[in-house]
Design an enzyme around this catalytic site. Structure first.
Site, PDB file in Angstrom:
ATOM      1  N   HIS A 196      -9.772   3.075   0.439  1.00  0.00           N
ATOM      2  CA  HIS A 196      -9.805   2.585   1.823  1.00  0.00           C
ATOM      3  C   HIS A 196     -10.658   1.325   1.834  1.00  0.00           C
ATOM      4  O   HIS A 196     -11.604   1.185   2.615  1.00  0.00           O
ATOM      5  CB  HIS A 196     -10.365   3.660   2.761  1.00  0.00           C
ATOM      6  CG  HIS A 196      -9.517   3.850   3.986  1.00  0.00           C
ATOM      7  ND1 HIS A 196     -10.032   3.870   5.257  1.00  0.00           N
ATOM      8  CD2 HIS A 196      -8.174   4.021   4.133  1.00  0.00           C
ATOM      9  CE1 HIS A 196      -9.050   4.062   6.136  1.00  0.00           C
ATOM     10  NE2 HIS A 196      -7.917   4.157   5.476  1.00  0.00           N
ATOM     11  N   HIS A 240       0.818  -1.207   0.000  1.00  0.00           N
ATOM     12  CA  HIS A 240       0.000   0.000   0.000  1.00  0.00           C
ATOM     13  C   HIS A 240       0.854   1.260   0.000  1.00  0.00           C
ATOM     14  O   HIS A 240       0.500   2.252  -0.635  1.00  0.00           O
ATOM     15  CB  HIS A 240      -0.921   0.003   1.226  1.00  0.00           C
ATOM     16  CG  HIS A 240      -1.909   1.122   1.238  1.00  0.00           C
ATOM     17  ND1 HIS A 240      -3.096   1.068   0.552  1.00  0.00           N
ATOM     18  CD2 HIS A 240      -1.884   2.336   1.830  1.00  0.00           C
ATOM     19  CE1 HIS A 240      -3.771   2.189   0.724  1.00  0.00           C
ATOM     20  NE2 HIS A 240      -3.053   2.987   1.502  1.00  0.00           N
TER      21      HIS A 240
END
Length: 743
Positions: free
Chosen positions: A104, A55
């Site tokens: 998210h 990420h």
């Protein structure tokens, strides 16, 4: 500076370090030891693990994302490009606009409300760190089947989180999408976009320059929430029985963030910072290493000075915590008193935690013991880079060879049934149940929001300069042809900007895919990036930044390749924008663009359980000519309304247009089944006064855009050939779906 004896003992201990549990591969751990010339301390290991996560480091995507630089469009409009917290473009009149989209996804599956809420909070802070005032948000969302029990668990929480956080910040939510598909069942996509505005001179960057300058942490105190949150959670595949790692999802407080925004903007207005970084993914590990790496020297930080909500947190936990509403600034000593004064005025917690050095190391102490001593760039920017194996998936040739075999409507009864079915299907049904939970008009500068083709906000109340933003992705087309799918999403987002009369200016993206360790997924990703880079180059649109979200996969089931493309456009006077629909009878309706039998990947095919055939091929030259027509149609005051055709084809477009102001239409179509259902890209329905017919025809001919008169406005029904659907019946079908599903 050498590590002290306590840290050396830790670093040289023979105890096994939990690198695998922190998401590091054995060769990555070995590389850390090679960089440092020793074993890492536990705090160093914590920092490398979160910063080298998929990420944060983009380790599987970097080799492909380079295309956005290699094929970059040279334009004076681009003020800040890829590499900063968000891109910045010049929109004229001395204004700069910054915008970005991020994901998210994984936290929102675990804890829907807080996952979505903190996704909004994080992207807003990215925009704030550029020196801009956030002015609007958007939320492209994807969920599992609408009638699945887990969708009923996840979707209401996500919507409440997006609305709750954004509404409390006083930011209008001006657009987005809600799309359903089986592959998103265990991996909902929660993408959040934010737009901010500033003057050119207000731009701020993430750098720690100037030896002796102070490192200042301000905002919320640091807690145990989100330790290894998106950095670890978003960097592994969920197993079919659930995620193996369930770190605490970040907990947001929008009221703290609202005060933080106002406090930061006052600090920026007085030019009190040299550099600024928010604490999002990887928390302090990210902020300190990226600021130091972006600057000209090193940095010393006293970790025990960090204000804590939980006094029991270990140094490693403090470094990994992703607690929300925190910022890290670099401040010259001569400005620190004023900086502290402004924070006190806003009742914002603020602490000097360190200083910039003239060295080349990031050094962090804990109660006097040196626990981190690393070259900052190795943490922030020089992580592992993988050129992962990729291979065209076996399914591609098979599904492309399939013939889409769905019945198309031909007579009046079939036309009516098809229009009502498409109007009610969850992917096309009215989303008011969702959007009514968002404040779309707070601040008073929203010109248009859902369900319009794009969101639009005024940025200057005297000149009425404005920007429009749209996000789009057609995962069905990306599944059939990832290269074309990305180009088609880009074209649709640009077209959605142009239908309102705005000129597309720049691109951001959120690339959502399955596991990068699957060669088929990596091929989908590589083709999508290639398509987007080629498309942006051809259309002359710079990519200003974006986000990659991998590991959206449950067991062996990956999500459909979903590259969400955001396009920002500029409009010189928002008062002249072209509305999405008409509000009176007696107007002529024209279809701009040519219709082909593009049923593959369509909503009609999806409803009938088919996902095969060949995706359309994007014709970006024609799209650019169509954009010229749409912008000129506004400036030359030819159009009364314009609405693009996308999912659901002409049927969905006409449904939305007639229901908007409760004014019907009578339409006559040749080859009605294809004309109504096809999703051929590059088409728009426009409404004009009959007196403008010749001007419209001349404009379309000038730009070589096909034009067909299809009908006129008026009445209390949508009439298509010999089918007549009352607006009352159509509205009932269109609006009842979401309340029935979600209450």
């Amino acid at each position: 500076m050498a590590l002290d004896t306590v840290a050396i003992a830790t670093a040289n201990s023979e105890t096994t370090q939990p690198f695998a549990e922190l998401g590091l591969k054995p060769d990555e751990y070995a590389r850390i030891k090679e960089i440092l010339g020793r074993r890492p301390t536990s705090s160093e290991l914590a920092m490398y693990s979160v910063m080298w996560s998929e990420h944060c480091s983009y380790k599987s995507s970097k080799v492909h994302l380079k295309q956005f630089g290699d094929k970059a469009v040279k334009t004076d409009a681009l003020l800040v490009g890829i590499g900063e917290n968000a891109g910045v473009v010049d929109v004229g009149q001395g204004y700069a606009v910054t915008f970005k989209i991020e994901s998210h996804n994984h936290p929102s599956f675990i804890e829907p409300y807080q996952g979505a809420a903190t996704g909004v909070g994080g992207i807003v802070r990215d925009i704030l760190t550029m020196g801009a005032r956030p002015i609007a948000v958007m939320d492209p969302l994807r969920f599992g089947p609408a009638d699945h029990p887990d969708t009923r668990r996840v979707l209401p929480g996500v919507i409440a989180g997006v609305g709750g956080y954004g509404n409390c910040l006083g930011l209008p939510n001006i657009g987005g999408e809600v799309v359903f598909d089986q592959t998103y069942l265990g991996n909902p996509l929660v993408n959040a976009l934010c737009v901010g505005v500033m003057k050119h001179s207000d731009i701020k960057l993430a750098k720690a320059a100037g030896a002796g300058n102070l490192v200042v942490l301000y905002g919320a105190k640091t807690g145990g929430d989100g330790i290894g949150g998106v950095s670890v959670l978003a960097s592994e595949t969920f197993e079919s029985t659930g995620p193996a790692k369930r770190p605490a999802v970040q907990v947001g407080d929008p009221f703290v963030e609202k005060v933080l925004i106002e406090c930061s903007l006052e600090i920026f207005a007085e030019d009190l910072v040299v550099g600024i970084q928010d604490l999002g993914g990887a928390g302090l590990s990210c902020a300190t290493s990226e600021l130091a790496s972006g600057g000209s020297g090193g940095m010393k930080v006293e970790l025990d000075r960090v204000p804590l909500r939980d006094a029991t947190l270990s140094p490693e936990e403090i470094l990994m915590s992703e607690s929300q509403e925190r910022m890290c600034a670099i401040v010259e000593p001569k400005h620190i008193d004023r900086f502290l004064e402004i924070c006190k005025k806003w009742d914002v917690t603020v602490t000097v935690i360190g200083e910039v050095t003239d060295g080349d190391r990031l050094e962090i102490t804990w109660h006097g013991d040196l626990i981190v001593d690393v070259p900052p760039r190795t943490v922030a920017h020089d992580g592992p880079v993988y050129n992962r194996p990729l291979a065209k998936p076996d399914y591609i040739d098979r599904v492309n060879a399939e013939v889409v075999d769905v019945a198309l409507p031909s007579n009046g009864d079939e036309i009516k049934a098809a229009v009502l079915k498409l109007a009610a299907t969850p992917n096309l049904a009215d989303k008011s149940w969702v959007t009514s939970q968002y404040d779309r008009y707070v601040q008073g500068n929203t010109i248009q929001a859902q369900p319009d083709d794009s969101g639009m906000v005024r940025i200057d109340e005297k000149t009425h300069l404005g920007v429009a933003v749209a996000t789009d992705a057609n995962a069905n087309w990306s599944y059939l042809n990832p290269y074309e799918g990305a180009k088609l999403a880009l074209a649709e987002a640009a077209r959605n900007i142009a239908t309102a009369g705005a000129k597309p200016l720049a691109v951001t993206n959120c690339l959502n895919f399955g596991s990068p360790e699957d060669p088929g997924v990596m091929w989908q990703f590589a083709e999508s990036v290639r398509g987007l880079a080629d498309g942006c180059l051809e259309m002359g649109l710079p990519v200003t930044g974006g986000n990659v979200s991998f590991y959206n996969q449950t067991g062996a089931v990956a999500i459909l390749p979903t590259p969400v493309i955001g396009v920002l456009g500029v409009i010189d006077d928002v008062r002249t924008r072209t509305p999405m629909s008409f509000d009176k009878a007696g107007l002529d309706l024209y279809l701009l663009g040519e219709t082909k039998a593009d049923i593959a990947g369509s909503e009609w095919a999806y409803i009938h359980g088919q996902r095969g055939g060949s995706a359309p091929i994007a014709d970006l030259q024609r799209e650019m000519r169509l954009i010229e027509v749409l912008v000129a149609g506004r400036t030359e005051k030819i159009f009364i309304a314009a609405h693009d055709l996308s999912q659901g084809g002409l049927s969905a477009t006409l449904t939305e247009m007639v229901l908007r102001h409760n004014v019907g239409a009578k339409v006559t179509l040749e080859n009605v089944g294809v004309a109504l259902i096809s999703e051929t890209p590059g088409r728009v329905v426009v409404a004009v006064d009959p007196s403008q017919a010749s001007a419209l025809t001349a404009l379309a001919n000038k730009h070589s855009i096909a034009i067909t008169k299809i009908g006129s406005t008026g009445g209390d029904a949508l009439e298509i050939n010999d089918a007549k659907i009352s607006l009352t019946e159509l509205r009932k079908a269109h609006t009842e779906t979401f309340p029935k599903l979600f209450g």
